[in-house]
Design an enzyme around this catalytic site. Structure first.
Site, PDB file in Angstrom:
ATOM      1  N   LYS A  18       5.364  -1.945   7.944  1.00 17.95           N
ATOM      2  CA  LYS A  18       6.463  -1.247   7.355  1.00 17.95           C
ATOM      3  C   LYS A  18       7.687  -2.170   7.260  1.00 17.95           C
ATOM      4  CE  LYS A  18       9.144   2.931   7.546  1.00 17.95           C
ATOM      5  NZ  LYS A  18       9.592   4.062   8.283  1.00 17.95           N
ATOM      6  N   VAL A  39       5.516  -0.699   2.609  1.00 19.83           N
ATOM      7  CA  VAL A  39       4.340  -0.812   3.526  1.00 19.83           C
ATOM      8  C   VAL A  39       3.186  -1.735   2.917  1.00 19.83           C
ATOM      9  CG1 VAL A  39       2.698   0.472   4.921  1.00 19.83           C
ATOM     10  CG2 VAL A  39       4.864   1.693   4.231  1.00 19.83           C
ATOM     11  N   SER A  66      11.968   1.241   2.458  1.00 24.34           N
ATOM     12  CA  SER A  66      10.947   0.240   3.001  1.00 24.34           C
ATOM     13  C   SER A  66       9.773   0.299   1.995  1.00 24.34           C
ATOM     14  CB  SER A  66      10.537   0.837   4.339  1.00 24.34           C
ATOM     15  OG  SER A  66       9.991   2.160   4.153  1.00 24.34           O
ATOM     16  N   GLY A  99       8.840   3.713   0.513  1.00 23.06           N
ATOM     17  CA  GLY A  99       9.783   4.780   0.661  1.00 23.06           C
ATOM     18  C   GLY A  99      11.226   4.492   0.202  1.00 23.06           C
ATOM     19  N   ASN A 100      12.276   4.918   0.439  1.00 21.67           N
ATOM     20  CA  ASN A 100      13.545   5.116   0.134  1.00 21.67           C
ATOM     21  C   ASN A 100      14.139   3.644   0.606  1.00 21.67           C
ATOM     22  OD1 ASN A 100      13.431   7.460  -1.302  1.00 21.67           O
ATOM     23  ND2 ASN A 100      14.161   8.445   0.584  1.00 21.67           N
ATOM     24  N   ASP A 143       9.904  16.040  10.030  1.00 18.47           N
ATOM     25  CA  ASP A 143       9.369  15.705   8.461  1.00 18.47           C
ATOM     26  C   ASP A 143       8.020  16.139   8.326  1.00 18.47           C
ATOM     27  OD1 ASP A 143       9.692  14.939   5.815  1.00 18.47           O
ATOM     28  OD2 ASP A 143       9.736  12.801   6.524  1.00 18.47           O
ATOM     29  N   ILE A 183       0.833  -1.116  -0.159  1.00 17.50           N
ATOM     30  CA  ILE A 183      -0.129   0.163   0.123  1.00 17.50           C
ATOM     31  C   ILE A 183       1.007   1.273  -0.194  1.00 17.50           C
ATOM     32  CG2 ILE A 183      -2.087  -0.920   1.109  1.00 17.50           C
ATOM     33  CD1 ILE A 183      -1.090  -0.101   3.677  1.00 17.50           C
ATOM     34  N   GLY A 184       2.228   1.265  -0.046  1.00 23.60           N
ATOM     35  CA  GLY A 184       2.985   2.261  -0.007  1.00 23.60           C
ATOM     36  C   GLY A 184       4.595   1.850  -0.078  1.00 23.60           C
TER      37      GLY A 184
END
Length: 430
Positions: free
Chosen positions: A95, A80, A78, A75-76, A188, A72-73
């Site tokens: 995650k 999710v 990781s 990152g740099n 952030d 569902i997502g």
């Protein structure tokens, strides 16, 4: 939760992702007995004997007590994934990080992220349920916020209405104040890290750049966050104070919410840097005057002149917003809390959690044997998930409302003061 309330558990590990050799003939003898297994016993038995369950654990379709679904997502460092707890059936977000891809600095950041999330317990902060570690991967089991993120909502639907902006911003402000009161700087803050729960409650997420400070005057020196939300002092390559950096990012976020655009825009980072340091932006005339005053009070290039969080909470624009604040003791995140409270001294919420865990087969021994593991215990994870679900069902997590009536005496007096007309023979000030 008396020790004898649950049948004796099998003699193998209750939470093994890679080893199942400890499961011996005694298990087979127990299976032949008429004793009914609890859901927990059945799950741990399957994790050692059921071929499909073992295969799912091996290929990553299961992580501990969680059944993993789609991504569902990302990152740099990781990904999710959506998952649900095999016993409680609650949805969670996991995650996933590959250990081989984590350098020393990333490992330190991850350690801070876990530590900081462990020390936060607020309705508008995304919850950490459990941390699961295997030889190759590290998994952070988090609260699932099924309503999407604020950035996607703004880019697809445009700016929020004034009442919507008040409700969202008040929750973000409440979360950040709680963080700062607990000596944690987020670093952030951006629309992508503001999530909606299914109930419409706002959750501040992603503590990968967060840090703990010893005091409010402690200077930091790491450039963190997204450039469009970065404060001027971050672009100057100098040491900076943590709280004003979060405040500036909140000002950018508020501008984005009420206008649908960013206050500082540029094609390149150097141009963006120049724009942010100059602090020049244009507010549309249709933004309400109280909101304009709040934004201008936040987006001041000099951090010492920027609004403090208490000033923001007491500003005219947010006066009609009634926040539902619940004081929760941090120790409530530890299942030992149930044992220390004792029968007869617990609230209904805690009684419900204890009953739910007993029904799943969690005993006092399970809790005591895992009490030093914090989030790295499957029983702590199970407890936190059940606790959170019962809290949500009881209505303790809900968005604030706009009443027009200020119930806080301090804010009420501020409102009364602003309604006064100051007169003299020469002029009238209103």
């Amino acid at each position: 939760m008396p020790a004898g309330a649950s049948p004796r558990m099998p003699r193998h590990s209750l939470y093994s992702l890679t080893e199942s050799s400890d499961c011996g003939p005694e298990k087979e003898e127990e299976e032949d007995s008429p004793k009914r297994l609890t859901p927990l016993e059945k799950l741990t038995r399957d994790m050692c004997h059921d071929e499909k369950t073992i295969k799912d654990l091996t290929v990553g379709k299961r992580v501990g007590f969680y059944k993993v679904r789609g991504e569902i997502g990302c990152g740099n460092f990781s990904k999710v994934k959506l998952a649900f707890h095999a016993l409680t059936k609650d949805k969670v977000a996991i995650k996933v990080m590959e250990k081989m891809r984590l350098d020393l600095q990333t490992q330190r950041m991850l350690s801070r992220e876990i530590s900081n999330m462990e020390s936060l317990y607020h309705p508008n902060v995304l919850r950490l349920y459990e941390v699961v570690e295997t030889p190759c991967r590290l998994y952070l089991v988090l609260e699932y916020a099924g309503g999407g993120d604020l950035h996607s909502r703004l880019t697809s639907e445009g700016k929020l209405t004034d009442p919507e902006s008040k409700i969202v911003f008040a929750q973000i402000l409440s979360a950040v104040k709680y963080m700062h009161d607990n000596s944690i700087i987020h670093r952030d803050m951006k629309a992508e890290n503001v999530l909606y729960s299914c109930s419409g409650c706002v959750k501040v997420a992603d503590f990968g750049f967060s840090t703990r400070i010893n005091n409010r005057n402690q200077m930091l020196d790491t450039f963190c966050g997204s450039p469009p939300y970065a404060a001027p002092e971050l672009f100057k390559d100098e040491s900076y104070l943590g709280p004003p950096v979060d405040v500036w990012a909140m000002g950018v976020l508020l501008f984005f919410m009420v206008t649908g655009t960013m206050p500082f825009r540029a094609d390149t980072v150097p141009k963006l840097r120049r724009s942010v340091i100059e602090g020049v932006y244009a507010l549309p005339m249709w933004v309400s005057a109280p909101c304009q005053r709040l934004i201008r009070g936040i987006l001041k290039p000099d951090p010492s002149e920027r609004y403090a969080l208490d000033q923001m909470l007491g500003c005219e624009w947010l006066l009609p917003v009634e926040l539902f604040r619940t004081a929760r003791p941090l120790q409530q995140l530890n299942p030992v809390y149930l044992l220390e409270a004792g029968t007869g001294r617990m609230m209904q919420e805690e009684e419900d959690v204890r009953a739910a865990l007993q029904e799943l087969g969690v005993t006092q021994e399970h809790i005591l044997d895992n009490q030093c593991k914090n989030s790295r215990s499957p029983f702590t994870g199970m407890y936190r998930i059940v606790l959170h679900r019962i809290q949500r069902n009881s209505g303790t997590e809900r968005p604030p409302i706009i009443t027009g009536v200020v119930k806080d005496p301090k804010r009420d007096s501020l409102r009364a003061y602003r309604n006064l007309r100051h007169t003299s023979k020469l002029c009238v000030l209103s």
